[in-house]
Every structure is written in structure tokens, then in C-alpha cells.
Design a protein around this motif. Sequence first.
Motif, PDB file in Angstrom:
ATOM      1  N   PRO A  73      12.507  -6.462  -3.474  1.00  0.00           N
ATOM      2  CA  PRO A  73      12.081  -5.135  -3.930  1.00  0.00           C
ATOM      3  C   PRO A  73      10.569  -4.936  -3.933  1.00  0.00           C
ATOM      4  O   PRO A  73      10.100  -3.798  -3.977  1.00  0.00           O
ATOM      5  N   THR A  74       9.809  -6.018  -3.875  1.00  0.00           N
ATOM      6  CA  THR A  74       8.346  -5.905  -3.960  1.00  0.00           C
ATOM      7  C   THR A  74       7.690  -5.634  -2.623  1.00  0.00           C
ATOM      8  O   THR A  74       6.486  -5.351  -2.587  1.00  0.00           O
ATOM      9  N   MET A  75       8.437  -5.745  -1.497  1.00  0.00           N
ATOM     10  CA  MET A  75       7.782  -5.666  -0.192  1.00  0.00           C
ATOM     11  C   MET A  75       7.910  -4.309   0.481  1.00  0.00           C
ATOM     12  O   MET A  75       7.260  -4.059   1.490  1.00  0.00           O
ATOM     13  N   HIS A  76       8.678  -3.413  -0.102  1.00  0.00           N
ATOM     14  CA  HIS A  76       8.875  -2.115   0.538  1.00  0.00           C
ATOM     15  C   HIS A  76       7.677  -1.196   0.321  1.00  0.00           C
ATOM     16  O   HIS A  76       7.122  -1.119  -0.776  1.00  0.00           O
ATOM     17  N   GLY A  77       7.290  -0.496   1.380  1.00  0.00           N
ATOM     18  CA  GLY A  77       6.268   0.533   1.271  1.00  0.00           C
ATOM     19  C   GLY A  77       4.842   0.050   1.335  1.00  0.00           C
ATOM     20  O   GLY A  77       3.904   0.852   1.258  1.00  0.00           O
ATOM     21  N   LYS A  78       4.634  -1.260   1.461  1.00  0.00           N
ATOM     22  CA  LYS A  78       3.284  -1.805   1.501  1.00  0.00           C
ATOM     23  C   LYS A  78       3.053  -2.530   2.822  1.00  0.00           C
ATOM     24  O   LYS A  78       3.996  -2.930   3.499  1.00  0.00           O
ATOM     25  N   ARG A  79       1.785  -2.713   3.167  1.00  0.00           N
ATOM     26  CA  ARG A  79       1.471  -3.505   4.351  1.00  0.00           C
ATOM     27  C   ARG A  79       1.917  -4.946   4.130  1.00  0.00           C
ATOM     28  O   ARG A  79       1.794  -5.483   3.030  1.00  0.00           O
ATOM     29  N   GLY A  80       2.422  -5.566   5.195  1.00  0.00           N
ATOM     30  CA  GLY A  80       2.874  -6.947   5.081  1.00  0.00           C
ATOM     31  C   GLY A  80       1.785  -7.878   4.594  1.00  0.00           C
ATOM     32  O   GLY A  80       2.029  -8.766   3.761  1.00  0.00           O
ATOM     33  N   VAL A  81       0.576  -7.686   5.092  1.00  0.00           N
ATOM     34  CA  VAL A  81      -0.519  -8.570   4.692  1.00  0.00           C
ATOM     35  C   VAL A  81      -0.815  -8.434   3.209  1.00  0.00           C
ATOM     36  O   VAL A  81      -1.154  -9.425   2.536  1.00  0.00           O
ATOM     37  N   ASP A  82      -0.670  -7.224   2.666  1.00  0.00           N
ATOM     38  CA  ASP A  82      -0.898  -7.021   1.226  1.00  0.00           C
ATOM     39  C   ASP A  82       0.214  -7.672   0.407  1.00  0.00           C
ATOM     40  O   ASP A  82      -0.045  -8.276  -0.637  1.00  0.00           O
ATOM     41  N   GLY A 131      -2.094 -22.440   0.580  1.00  0.00           N
ATOM     42  CA  GLY A 131      -2.013 -22.888   1.968  1.00  0.00           C
ATOM     43  C   GLY A 131      -1.422 -21.883   2.931  1.00  0.00           C
ATOM     44  O   GLY A 131      -1.133 -22.229   4.083  1.00  0.00           O
ATOM     45  N   VAL A 132      -1.246 -20.649   2.494  1.00  0.00           N
ATOM     46  CA  VAL A 132      -0.661 -19.615   3.348  1.00  0.00           C
ATOM     47  C   VAL A 132      -1.749 -18.643   3.790  1.00  0.00           C
ATOM     48  O   VAL A 132      -2.499 -18.116   2.965  1.00  0.00           O
ATOM     49  N   ASP A 133      -1.844 -18.405   5.100  1.00  0.00           N
ATOM     50  CA  ASP A 133      -2.795 -17.445   5.667  1.00  0.00           C
ATOM     51  C   ASP A 133      -2.091 -16.090   5.745  1.00  0.00           C
ATOM     52  O   ASP A 133      -1.222 -15.900   6.601  1.00  0.00           O
ATOM     53  N   PRO A 134      -2.435 -15.148   4.872  1.00  0.00           N
ATOM     54  CA  PRO A 134      -1.713 -13.873   4.857  1.00  0.00           C
ATOM     55  C   PRO A 134      -1.767 -13.126   6.189  1.00  0.00           C
ATOM     56  O   PRO A 134      -0.779 -12.497   6.578  1.00  0.00           O
ATOM     57  N   VAL A 135      -2.890 -13.182   6.878  1.00  0.00           N
ATOM     58  CA  VAL A 135      -3.031 -12.448   8.138  1.00  0.00           C
ATOM     59  C   VAL A 135      -2.106 -13.032   9.202  1.00  0.00           C
ATOM     60  O   VAL A 135      -1.375 -12.310   9.884  1.00  0.00           O
ATOM     61  N   ALA A 136      -2.119 -14.355   9.320  1.00  0.00           N
ATOM     62  CA  ALA A 136      -1.270 -15.004  10.321  1.00  0.00           C
ATOM     63  C   ALA A 136       0.205 -14.839   9.988  1.00  0.00           C
ATOM     64  O   ALA A 136       1.034 -14.574  10.874  1.00  0.00           O
ATOM     65  N   GLU A 137       0.560 -14.979   8.713  1.00  0.00           N
ATOM     66  CA  GLU A 137       1.950 -14.838   8.311  1.00  0.00           C
ATOM     67  C   GLU A 137       2.443 -13.408   8.538  1.00  0.00           C
ATOM     68  O   GLU A 137       3.563 -13.191   9.008  1.00  0.00           O
ATOM     69  N   ALA A 138       1.598 -12.431   8.202  1.00  0.00           N
ATOM     70  CA  ALA A 138       1.983 -11.033   8.388  1.00  0.00           C
ATOM     71  C   ALA A 138       2.169 -10.704   9.863  1.00  0.00           C
ATOM     72  O   ALA A 138       3.071  -9.939  10.228  1.00  0.00           O
ATOM     73  N   ALA A 139       1.325 -11.282  10.710  1.00  0.00           N
ATOM     74  CA  ALA A 139       1.457 -11.051  12.149  1.00  0.00           C
ATOM     75  C   ALA A 139       2.785 -11.582  12.668  1.00  0.00           C
ATOM     76  O   ALA A 139       3.451 -10.941  13.499  1.00  0.00           O
TER      77      ALA A 139
END
Length: 224
Positions: free
Chosen positions: A51-60, A69-77
Motif C-alpha cells: 500500500p505504500t508504493m502506489h502513486g509515488k516515484r519508485g526511487v522515492d 546497502g541498497v542503491d535507490p536509483v539502481a533498484e528503481a531502474a
Amino acid sequence: MSSPTSPVFGKKYSAFLFDMDGTLLNSIAAAERVWSRWAERHGLDVATFLPTMHGKRGVDTIRQLGLPGVDPVAEAAQVTQDEIDDVTGVIPIPGAIDFVKNLPAERWAIVTSSPIKLAKVRMAAAGLPEPKFIVTAEDVSRGKPSPECYLLGAKRVGFDPTECLVFEDVAAGVLAGEAAGSDVMVITTTHTHPLETSHPGINGYHGIVAATDENGNLYLTDNR
């Protein structure tokens, strides 16, 4: 549910600004398949996370988790590519295709948290026409609930945001529309739980008609 007496109905607007996922098309099944797999890989409780991921940018979404240890930009891509590869079950919100096709092309825009490639793939899968104006994740430095996206959407259609009606389906987007100074219409089609909001809502576009006055301004009538 709104009624014909809602202040949004009959009010004149210069332009309409639409969120995409959950507002013009339903991509919940596809998005939750991809994000569920991602959450499982990172040891998250899927039911709590989704429920927390709807409506927002993946990177956010990923950045806000603060996973070590997680790179948000790479993971979102990677998540975006997975979503591009999986559009099974992406369908239009009832009545949405005819509704936007009847709008003057210069008077509406899509303002989405999705990256442009994903937005185009999902619009094609749902059979939605591509708008003349679109704002995507790459166009802003801060995603919803920041108003930056709707301020930019209003700029692209050439009007003040206070003259625009925002169509949204989730809290982050509603807050973004409010902060931009726009009126908001909530699309409730995909809701499994009521969204706590004072804004009017419609369950799809069947029976909702957008008319144009002599100056090109838009207004809604409820013929349900």
C-alpha cells in the motif's frame, strides 16, 4: 461519491490534469506483481509494503525505506524495466478512453509518477491516447506529494494551477494537487479502502461529461 451539487460540477476550468495509474488506467495487478517480487527479495513484509508504493516515484518509495546497502536509483531502474516487461492486465478505467478523447488536446495533460517509457507502455496496453502534454518522473526533482509535478503540468498546458482540475486516486497525489492550489476530483475505481478526503469522488467516467464553453473552458456535468 460526488453528486450533481458538488462544487466541482459546473465549475469552469481552463484545463484538466490527470494522474495516470489508478486514475485513467488500472495497472495495480501488474505493479503489485513486480513490487511484490522486489519486496520479497529484500525481506520486506509484502502485505504491509504494497500500500505504500502506489502513486509515488519508485526511487522515492525505495529511498524512504532506508534499506542498508541498497542503491535507490539502481533498484528503481530495475523495477521500472520489470514493469515495462509486464503489462498483463493493464486496462483503462471505465469510461476513461472516451472521456479524454472528447477533451480538446490543448486542455489536458497527464501528470504521472511513472517514468516516460513505462507511461507509454501502459497507455498503449490500456488503449489510452497519448496526450499532447505529459509530466513524468524524469521531469521533476521531487515526486508526489510535492506539488512540483502539478505546477509543471499547469505550466505545460499554459494555465495557472488554480484554474486546473486535478484527477487523482491516492493520498500522495491528492496532497500534491492541493499544494499546487488546484481543485481535486478523486477516482475511486481501484480503491479497496476508502480514501479519507473532503474532495468529491467518482467511480469511473461513465455518465460524467466534459463540456466546453464559448471561451474553451471545461466543465463537468454528472449524467449518471
